[in-house]
Scaffold this motif. Structure first.
Motif, PDB file in Angstrom:
ATOM      1  N   SER A  70      -0.843   2.545  15.967  1.00 29.17           N
ATOM      2  CA  SER A  70      -1.891   3.188  15.171  1.00 29.17           C
ATOM      3  C   SER A  70      -2.805   4.014  16.069  1.00 29.17           C
ATOM      4  N   PRO A  71      -2.704   5.342  16.039  1.00 30.25           N
ATOM      5  CA  PRO A  71      -3.525   6.189  16.912  1.00 30.25           C
ATOM      6  C   PRO A  71      -4.842   6.611  16.262  1.00 30.25           C
ATOM      7  N   ASP A  72      -5.766   7.023  17.099  1.00 32.64           N
ATOM      8  CA  ASP A  72      -6.906   7.819  16.653  1.00 32.64           C
ATOM      9  C   ASP A  72      -6.456   9.278  16.687  1.00 32.64           C
ATOM     10  N   LEU A  73      -6.530   9.967  15.556  1.00 37.54           N
ATOM     11  CA  LEU A  73      -6.149  11.378  15.549  1.00 37.54           C
ATOM     12  C   LEU A  73      -7.037  12.177  16.503  1.00 37.54           C
ATOM     13  N   PRO A  74      -6.505  13.210  17.123  1.00 40.31           N
ATOM     14  CA  PRO A  74      -7.310  14.020  18.037  1.00 40.31           C
ATOM     15  C   PRO A  74      -8.601  14.513  17.380  1.00 40.31           C
ATOM     16  N   GLY A  75      -9.700  14.323  18.112  1.00 45.28           N
ATOM     17  CA  GLY A  75     -11.006  14.714  17.600  1.00 45.28           C
ATOM     18  C   GLY A  75     -11.741  13.588  16.916  1.00 45.28           C
TER      19      GLY A  75
END
Length: 299
Positions: A70-75
């Motif tokens: 589960s990533p943090d989307l860029p920005g």
């Protein structure tokens, strides 16, 4: 009783950093308990607008048999903006597709919530070899405000709000976008549960993470994408088995939109969770996880 599951929320995760298209992408891996002779399937999750990976942690916690990435989307969250790609559906889809290649040797189950549903749909349509099954939670079936979503007047107001914040001096613009009053008003608009403790927990989560964005211009780019496209733009090219999970009281992505989208998918299923709105992942994470498990068991 509250729908929050403390034991599920406490599922351990490991933070990692990937370099994708020159961008630093922070992501978290929730490892399953080892089972002899069984390889855990990989589930990649894409959060929604102004969210972070933490918004989907309750669903991850209720799927302990999966390896969840589960990533943090860029920005957003800990992931800085992308230096070379636009912060729109195409840019985010490219980054998540490249992340999938880095974390998995084969296709994955791809889940997207809200804005993340459009990103996930684009990947499934354009890079089908990466996706074994697709799960869209509170899917934005069509561009806002089609199919009963927020009205055009509300859309114009929101667009003006974000544009004004970008045009302001940095400190004033940041205050406008991250103010407690604005955050709580959005939280109240999305939360429909009558459970006071759960509402309090949802508001707490939004106060902690709703303003975890790095750049006002990034926020405007992502908002503009929401207003201009939907899962429908990619439906004709999606051939993976697809599960739509909708809340029957969702005001942001109404059930009517999911029903309209369903026959446009080659192999789709629609499951509705009663008494929930646009925050399935907060209000009914265990129910959503059960639907995902049942869907994948019949794949």
């Amino acid at each position: 009783m509250t729908a929050v599951v403390p034991s599920a929320e406490a599922r351990a995760s490991v933070e990692s950093v990937a370099t994708v298209d020159g961008a630093e992408l922070h992501y978290w891996t929730y490892y399953p308990a080892p089972r002899v002779g069984v390889e855990a399937p990989t589930l990649v999750m894409v959060h929604g607008f102004r969210g972070t990976h933490q918004g989907l942690e309750l669903i991850a916690g209720n799927l302990p048999e999966f390896r969840v990435v589960s990533p943090d989307l860029p920005g957003f969250g800990l992931s800085p903006p992308m230096p070379a790609l636009p912060h729109d559906v195409s840019g985010y889809a490219k980054v998540i597709a490249d992340l999938i290649r880095q974390v998995s040797a084969g296709p994955v189950v791809l889940l997207g919530h809200s804005f993340g549903s459009i990103v996930a749909a684009r990947i499934a349509a354009f890079e089908p070899e990466l996706v074994s099954s697709l799960v869209l939670v509170n899917p934005l079936a069509t561009p806002v405000p089609a199919n009963g979503g927020p009205g055009r007047l509300g859309l114009r107001f929101a667009s003006a709000y974000y544009r004004a914040a970008v045009a302001m001096p940095p400190r004033a613009g940041r205050f406008l976008l991250a103010s407690k009053a604005f955050t709580l008003s959005m939280s109240a608009a999305m939360a429909v549960t009558r459970d006071r403790e759960l509402r309090k927990d949802i508001h707490r989560r939004h106060l902690l993470h709703f303003s975890d964005f790095h750049d006002r211009a990034v926020l405007l780019q992502a908002f503009t994408a929401i207003a201009s496209c939907g899962v429908c733009d990619y439906a004709a090219d999606i051939h993976a088995r697809t599960l739509l999970i909708a809340g029957d009281r969702d005001r942001m992505a109404p059930l009517a939109g999911a029903r309209w989208l369903l026959p446009r998918l080659a192999d789709g299923r629609l499951r509705t969770i009663d008494g929930v709105g646009h925050l399935v992942h907060y209000e009914k994470p265990a129910a959503a996880a059960a639907l995902i498990r049942d869907f994948l068991a019949t794949s």
